[in-house]
Motif scaffolding. Sequence first.
Motif, short mmCIF file in Angstrom:
data_model
loop_
_atom_site.label_atom_id
_atom_site.label_comp_id
_atom_site.label_asym_id
_atom_site.label_seq_id
_atom_site.Cartn_x
_atom_site.Cartn_y
_atom_site.Cartn_z
N PRO A 178 37.64 -24.71 62.59
CA PRO A 178 38.16 -23.70 61.92
C PRO A 178 37.49 -23.60 60.56
O PRO A 178 37.11 -24.56 60.17
CB PRO A 178 39.69 -23.83 61.71
N PRO A 179 37.01 -22.50 59.96
CA PRO A 179 36.21 -22.37 58.71
C PRO A 179 37.03 -23.27 57.73
O PRO A 179 36.10 -24.13 56.92
CB PRO A 179 36.39 -21.01 58.42
N TRP A 180 38.23 -23.16 57.56
CA TRP A 180 38.75 -24.08 56.67
C TRP A 180 38.60 -25.70 56.63
O TRP A 180 38.64 -26.68 55.83
CB TRP A 180 40.28 -23.73 56.07
N LYS A 181 38.46 -26.24 58.09
CA LYS A 181 38.36 -27.57 58.21
C LYS A 181 36.93 -27.80 57.98
O LYS A 181 36.46 -28.97 57.58
CB LYS A 181 38.80 -27.81 59.38
N ARG A 214 34.70 -26.53 56.14
CA ARG A 214 34.48 -26.24 54.57
C ARG A 214 35.15 -27.61 53.80
O ARG A 214 34.47 -28.32 53.13
CB ARG A 214 35.41 -25.21 53.75
N ARG A 215 36.24 -28.11 54.48
CA ARG A 215 37.04 -29.45 53.66
C ARG A 215 36.05 -30.55 54.24
O ARG A 215 35.82 -31.53 53.25
CB ARG A 215 38.20 -29.62 54.45
N ASP A 256 32.61 -30.20 52.21
CA ASP A 256 32.98 -30.77 50.65
C ASP A 256 33.34 -32.16 50.72
O ASP A 256 32.34 -32.78 49.70
CB ASP A 256 34.33 -30.03 50.39
#
Length: 149
Positions: free
Chosen positions: A43-46, A48-49, A52
Motif C-alpha cells: 500500500p502507498p503508505w507502507k 512511503r514508510r 523514509d
Amino acid sequence: MIAGELESGKPIDQVYVDSLCVALIAGLACSTRNGSASYAALPPWKLRRVLDFVEDNLSEVITIEDQASVAGMSRSWFCRAFKASTGVSPHQWILVARIERAKLHLLRREQTLAEIALTVGFADQAHFTRAFHRMVGESPGAWQRARER
C-alpha cells in the motif's frame, strides 16, 4: 528541480535536497510498477514508510528484516511486495539511494571519497567505487571532475 538548485550557486539546504531526491525516487517507483506481478504491491503508505526509513538510515546497515518490520510484514512477503511496488529489489533500491546521496556529497566537494563512502553506508571506498562505477558508468572521481565548475 534538483539540477536547478545545484546550478543556482546559492547554499543548498540538505533537507530540501533530500526531500527532492525522495520525491524523485518515489515518483520513479510509481511509474515503473509492474502490473503483471503475481504479488500485491505494498500500500502507498507502507511503501512511503519503508522509503523514509531507508532514506533516514542510509549510513547504517539496512537489513531486509528491518524493512519488513517497518512494513509490518514477513521478510519474504515484503521482498515480493516491494518489487511489485517499485520494480526493483529492496537491495537494489538501497544501492541507488546511496549512489544518489553520494552524488550530492561529490558535488559539494567537502569530503574525501572515503568519507563519502562511509557517510552513505558503503563498507569502504573500494566498495563505493565499484558500486558507483557499475551504476553510473564511471568512477566517482571522474564523475566529480566532469562536473567541476
